[in-house]
Design a protein around this motif. Sequence first.
Motif, PDB file in Angstrom:
ATOM      1  N   LYS A   1      -4.010  16.244 -24.191  1.00  0.00           N
ATOM      2  CA  LYS A   1      -5.161  17.139 -24.316  1.00  0.00           C
ATOM      3  C   LYS A   1      -4.729  18.454 -24.939  1.00  0.00           C
ATOM      4  N   THR A   2      -5.693  19.207 -25.422  1.00  0.00           N
ATOM      5  CA  THR A   2      -5.368  20.482 -26.071  1.00  0.00           C
ATOM      6  C   THR A   2      -4.750  21.484 -25.097  1.00  0.00           C
ATOM      7  N   THR A   3      -4.950  21.277 -23.840  1.00  0.00           N
ATOM      8  CA  THR A   3      -4.361  22.172 -22.835  1.00  0.00           C
ATOM      9  C   THR A   3      -2.900  21.831 -22.551  1.00  0.00           C
ATOM     10  N   ASP A   4      -2.432  20.678 -23.061  1.00  0.00           N
ATOM     11  CA  ASP A   4      -1.038  20.283 -22.867  1.00  0.00           C
ATOM     12  C   ASP A   4      -0.145  20.952 -23.907  1.00  0.00           C
ATOM     13  N   ASN A   5       1.133  21.022 -23.601  1.00  0.00           N
ATOM     14  CA  ASN A   5       2.122  21.478 -24.567  1.00  0.00           C
ATOM     15  C   ASN A   5       2.532  20.270 -25.408  1.00  0.00           C
TER      16      ASN A   5
ATOM     17  N   ILE B   1       5.927  15.439 -26.712  1.00  0.00           N
ATOM     18  CA  ILE B   1       6.694  14.629 -27.667  1.00  0.00           C
ATOM     19  C   ILE B   1       8.141  14.506 -27.201  1.00  0.00           C
ATOM     20  N   ASN B   2       8.716  15.620 -26.798  1.00  0.00           N
ATOM     21  CA  ASN B   2      10.119  15.607 -26.361  1.00  0.00           C
ATOM     22  C   ASN B   2      10.318  14.751 -25.110  1.00  0.00           C
TER      23      ASN B   2
ATOM     24  N   GLU C   1      -6.458  13.781 -27.872  1.00  0.00           N
ATOM     25  CA  GLU C   1      -7.899  14.036 -27.897  1.00  0.00           C
ATOM     26  C   GLU C   1      -8.229  14.969 -29.050  1.00  0.00           C
ATOM     27  N   GLN C   2      -9.488  14.918 -29.499  1.00  0.00           N
ATOM     28  CA  GLN C   2      -9.877  15.808 -30.585  1.00  0.00           C
ATOM     29  C   GLN C   2      -9.744  17.258 -30.146  1.00  0.00           C
ATOM     30  N   GLY C   3      -9.449  18.133 -31.124  1.00  0.00           N
ATOM     31  CA  GLY C   3      -9.287  19.543 -30.814  1.00  0.00           C
ATOM     32  C   GLY C   3      -8.178  20.166 -31.631  1.00  0.00           C
TER      33      GLY C   3
END
Length: 522
Positions: A221-225, A230-231, A242-244
């Motif tokens: 989500k956009t609230t995630d880092n 990825i790391n 998600e879109q954003g």
Amino acid sequence: MKTKYIVRGLIATLLLAFSISSCESYNEELLDGLGNTREFSPIGLTAIIRSQTTVELNWTVKEGENNYVVEFSADDPEFKTIFKTVNVTANQLPIRVALEGETTYSIRVKAVTPGLEDSKWSVITATTLAEQIFLASVDGDIEAKQVTLRWTPNSNVTQIVVNPGAITHVITPAEKASGIAVVTGLTGETSYTADLFNGTKKRGNKAFTTAIDIGNGILVKTTDNLIQKINDAASGAVLVLEQGDYTAQSGIVTLNKSITLRGLRSYSKPLVKLNFVLGAGASNFSLIDLDLDGTGLTDPAAVSNGLITFTGASAIFGDVLISGCKVHDVAKALVYGNASLAKVKSFTVENTIVKNVNTTASADFIDFRLTYVADIVIKNSTFDTCSTGRDFVRVDAGTGLTGTGLTTNVLIDSCTLYQVSNTVAPKRILYVRFVSNASIVRNTLITSTTAIYTNQSGTTMPTFSKNYYSGAPSFMDATIAANKIDASGTTADPQFTNPAGGDFTIKNQTMIDNKIGDPRWR
């Protein structure tokens, strides 16, 4: 002697008779032209199928003729049953007539003038393709386990069959009236074909790929880092965004593992500002359904040389994919490989729009130097104002790899290239110097550039098929030194809707019919 003169006399008589017969035929035509009682039959009759089921008719108009009758007979060369009759005037030519699909039509035309007998019929045939009454999908129609299909409302239709799986949906009266039906029971990330029928007659065909079924994927989500996600991901993980807007976390990501980053919805692509450095262990890497923005991205370590950079001497890479993405404003290369003795199985760009990439002329667009790549596949994509002053595809003769039995293959298929590799001194679309190489360019539209394909002796002569050019004369100019030209190419105006605004929709009907360029613009 008498026999000889008799034979000569017979020959002379026959020649005279033939001459008189010819003169009489000519005089008859001449008299018809001066005072004929019947109209002449139309000549130069042509029939071209446009847009699957529409026939375009044209013929030579004779001075004084203005009115014509056109009759169509379906699968009936003797015109026992007339399917359709059309009255035409000369100023309406060429005319287009909508017909039914997958049918061979016998078509006849006659001239009609008051006071004269109608002309004899001129006849031609044309076979229509499969009818297409499916309408374009709208956002949200294609989901992971079901698809919403749309067609012209109130059309005569009875069922939809989706394959693979022979999934049959019987159309209800309400669905027929609305032109909308939902087919369920599908599997995520699967390519399907839907056929629309009226009884046994096909009226539409549509190919689609279902959306991702997250399953074991990792939802972001956009609230995630994003970079941390990825790391932290395991090798082979699929991160579904998600879109954003994710540009708050921007930078260079170094990968030593296989990973896929993809948008949750193809029609609402997540905005991402990352470049990727692939090292040993990053065997397979995919970017799918993302909006990739390179604006302002720099690498203080000077390792990244574009959107994707291969590193690691002797590293072995598998398949690297960019699919369904928007890529824009990347200062350097789309992909760059200069790791000595490294090998890449394939690099693919498909169904993607790339704009303003490689704008600083510090590399080439697709740039493999010391790194070997087996297959470069570029298909169904658009490249807008990319690699100005530099080459489009570059593959060098990597030390220790070239001449060892390896081959680099390049395919450019159904793409639109606008202002690509454009500079006063011609740059190349194919700058391929790996000793064993093969290139194919087909169904592609190239416009507004001074580029050439190649002038390199080491680049094997490409195979060309059904390519069009506009404002790009050098691709067919044999006067340029060492230029390897597309002798089969066609020069024509695509009639773009608004190229400066990024709308490359073509209006040239011949190009549409021949399926030229990125399919999204037809």
